[in-house]
Design a protein around this motif. Sequence first.
Motif, PDB file in Angstrom:
ATOM      1  N   ALA A 118      16.635  20.488  38.583  1.00 20.63           N
ATOM      2  CA  ALA A 118      16.178  21.612  39.407  1.00 20.63           C
ATOM      3  C   ALA A 118      17.014  21.729  40.681  1.00 20.63           C
ATOM      4  CB  ALA A 118      14.706  21.430  39.763  1.00 20.63           C
ATOM      5  N   LEU A 119      17.326  20.573  41.281  1.00 16.11           N
ATOM      6  CA  LEU A 119      18.158  20.580  42.495  1.00 16.11           C
ATOM      7  C   LEU A 119      19.568  21.081  42.194  1.00 16.11           C
ATOM      8  CD1 LEU A 119      17.022  17.169  44.042  1.00 16.11           C
ATOM      9  CD2 LEU A 119      16.587  19.451  44.977  1.00 16.11           C
ATOM     10  N   LYS A 120      20.087  20.675  41.035  1.00 17.91           N
ATOM     11  CA  LYS A 120      21.419  21.129  40.636  1.00 17.91           C
ATOM     12  C   LYS A 120      21.435  22.654  40.484  1.00 17.91           C
ATOM     13  CE  LYS A 120      24.572  21.167  36.694  1.00 17.91           C
ATOM     14  NZ  LYS A 120      24.859  20.657  35.342  1.00 17.91           N
ATOM     15  N   ALA A 173      31.307  21.234  42.653  1.00 19.21           N
ATOM     16  CA  ALA A 173      29.964  20.876  42.190  1.00 19.21           C
ATOM     17  C   ALA A 173      29.963  20.606  40.692  1.00 19.21           C
ATOM     18  CB  ALA A 173      28.974  21.992  42.532  1.00 19.21           C
ATOM     19  N   GLY A 174      30.741  21.398  39.953  1.00 18.32           N
ATOM     20  CA  GLY A 174      30.831  21.186  38.514  1.00 18.32           C
ATOM     21  C   GLY A 174      31.426  19.829  38.172  1.00 18.32           C
ATOM     22  N   THR A 175      32.400  19.401  38.966  1.00 21.27           N
ATOM     23  CA  THR A 175      32.994  18.083  38.744  1.00 21.27           C
ATOM     24  C   THR A 175      31.980  16.973  38.961  1.00 21.27           C
ATOM     25  OG1 THR A 175      35.159  18.907  39.443  1.00 21.27           O
ATOM     26  CG2 THR A 175      34.826  16.516  39.481  1.00 21.27           C
ATOM     27  N   ALA A 176      31.113  17.144  39.935  1.00 23.23           N
ATOM     28  CA  ALA A 176      30.135  16.102  40.269  1.00 23.23           C
ATOM     29  C   ALA A 176      28.931  16.100  39.345  1.00 23.23           C
ATOM     30  CB  ALA A 176      29.672  16.286  41.717  1.00 23.23           C
ATOM     31  N   MET A 177      28.456  17.299  38.959  1.00 25.55           N
ATOM     32  CA  MET A 177      27.174  17.377  38.259  1.00 25.55           C
ATOM     33  C   MET A 177      27.264  18.058  36.914  1.00 25.55           C
ATOM     34  SD  MET A 177      24.887  18.598  41.539  1.00 25.55           S
ATOM     35  CE  MET A 177      26.008  19.972  41.847  1.00 25.55           C
ATOM     36  N   ALA A 179      29.085  21.655  34.917  1.00 20.20           N
ATOM     37  CA  ALA A 179      29.144  23.078  35.224  1.00 20.20           C
ATOM     38  C   ALA A 179      27.756  23.698  35.264  1.00 20.20           C
ATOM     39  CB  ALA A 179      30.020  23.791  34.188  1.00 20.20           C
ATOM     40  N   SER A 180      27.666  24.831  35.945  1.00 21.99           N
ATOM     41  CA  SER A 180      26.402  25.552  36.023  1.00 21.99           C
ATOM     42  C   SER A 180      25.934  25.949  34.622  1.00 21.99           C
ATOM     43  CB  SER A 180      26.573  26.814  36.869  1.00 21.99           C
ATOM     44  OG  SER A 180      25.393  27.569  36.898  1.00 21.99           O
ATOM     45  N   GLY A 181      24.657  25.758  34.358  1.00 23.84           N
ATOM     46  CA  GLY A 181      24.111  26.099  33.051  1.00 23.84           C
ATOM     47  C   GLY A 181      24.117  24.945  32.071  1.00 23.84           C
ATOM     48  N   THR A 182      24.727  23.807  32.447  1.00 26.82           N
ATOM     49  CA  THR A 182      24.711  22.615  31.590  1.00 26.82           C
ATOM     50  C   THR A 182      23.886  21.538  32.270  1.00 26.82           C
ATOM     51  OG1 THR A 182      26.703  21.668  32.601  1.00 26.82           O
ATOM     52  CG2 THR A 182      27.032  23.164  30.751  1.00 26.82           C
ATOM     53  N   THR A 187      20.540  14.854  32.129  1.00 35.37           N
ATOM     54  CA  THR A 187      19.633  14.336  31.100  1.00 35.37           C
ATOM     55  C   THR A 187      20.060  12.952  30.616  1.00 35.37           C
ATOM     56  OG1 THR A 187      20.895  15.571  29.435  1.00 35.37           O
ATOM     57  CG2 THR A 187      18.911  16.614  30.311  1.00 35.37           C
ATOM     58  N   ASP A 188      21.315  12.562  30.869  1.00 33.61           N
ATOM     59  CA  ASP A 188      21.753  11.209  30.519  1.00 33.61           C
ATOM     60  C   ASP A 188      20.922  10.151  31.246  1.00 33.61           C
ATOM     61  OD1 ASP A 188      23.651  12.091  28.791  1.00 33.61           O
ATOM     62  OD2 ASP A 188      25.333  11.894  30.170  1.00 33.61           O
TER      63      ASP A 188
END
Length: 291
Positions: A118-120, A173-177, A179-182, A187-188
């Motif tokens: 949710a935060l992501k 942000a995509g590199t850290a967490m 991409a948006s929508g994934t 979930t890992d």
Amino acid sequence: MAFSVNTNAGAMAALQSLNATNRSMETTQSRITTGLNVASTKDDSAKYTVAQTLRGDLGKLNAVTSSLNNAKSVTDVAVAGAEQISDLVNQMKSKALEASDEGLDVESRTAISNDLLALKKQIFTVIDGSDFNDVNLLKSGATAPATDGKVSALQSIAGDTLTVANQGLTTKAGTAMGASGTDTSITDLAGDTSATAAAAAKALGTKLDAFFKEVKTSLSDLGAASRQIEGQLNFNSNLNDVITTGVGNLVDADLAKESANLQALQVQQQLGVQALSIANQAPQTLLSLFR
């Protein structure tokens, strides 16, 4: 002086004086009406042309101020977004550290994973929403209307420009967490074994630490740019006041002085009318010589 009914020199002199007084009154009344001592190049060519040049500079300065205000709005929106992202990343770091505890049960770790997801999503929402006038300094690839989502503004009437670069937080942000929508990296954390999930949480925490440093750099850059724009706006405001005062010193009328001058001219006009009346009656005295 010879007496003549053909030429009345006294009347002509009185009339010339009255006409001069009337012209002076017209000039004084014009200054009082317009508030200007130099309203036309016919009044004073040198002062008028200088004043017109300064008025042109004021127009340019207003355009510069408008450009800077737009850049400041874009930058301030980006600052607000980056500050919010900084807070959200701090929350994610705490959640990731909590999830790295191997002693957590699956349900707790799954709940933490949902919170992180949710935060992501909120972070990417803030990035996408940090937009002003179609310019987004946080979103990668935000190209309209400025290339690479940067913003440029006029800095002075000489044409100097000030540029605030795009921060590219979407990619970072995509590199850290992810991409948006994934949600794979999030979930890992709810893995099959505690050791696997804890290792994933630690890896995510490391990436979040790196992303947080990049956000801090963006905050520093955006803050410095905002202060620079604010300083330039303050300077332009002061410069506008100085130029406006300079134009006023050149062309504005001293209304107190003009008011006093008008009173004097009105008296002169009345006296001139009386003198002309007396001068016009002078030839009539010749009639007494023929009685």
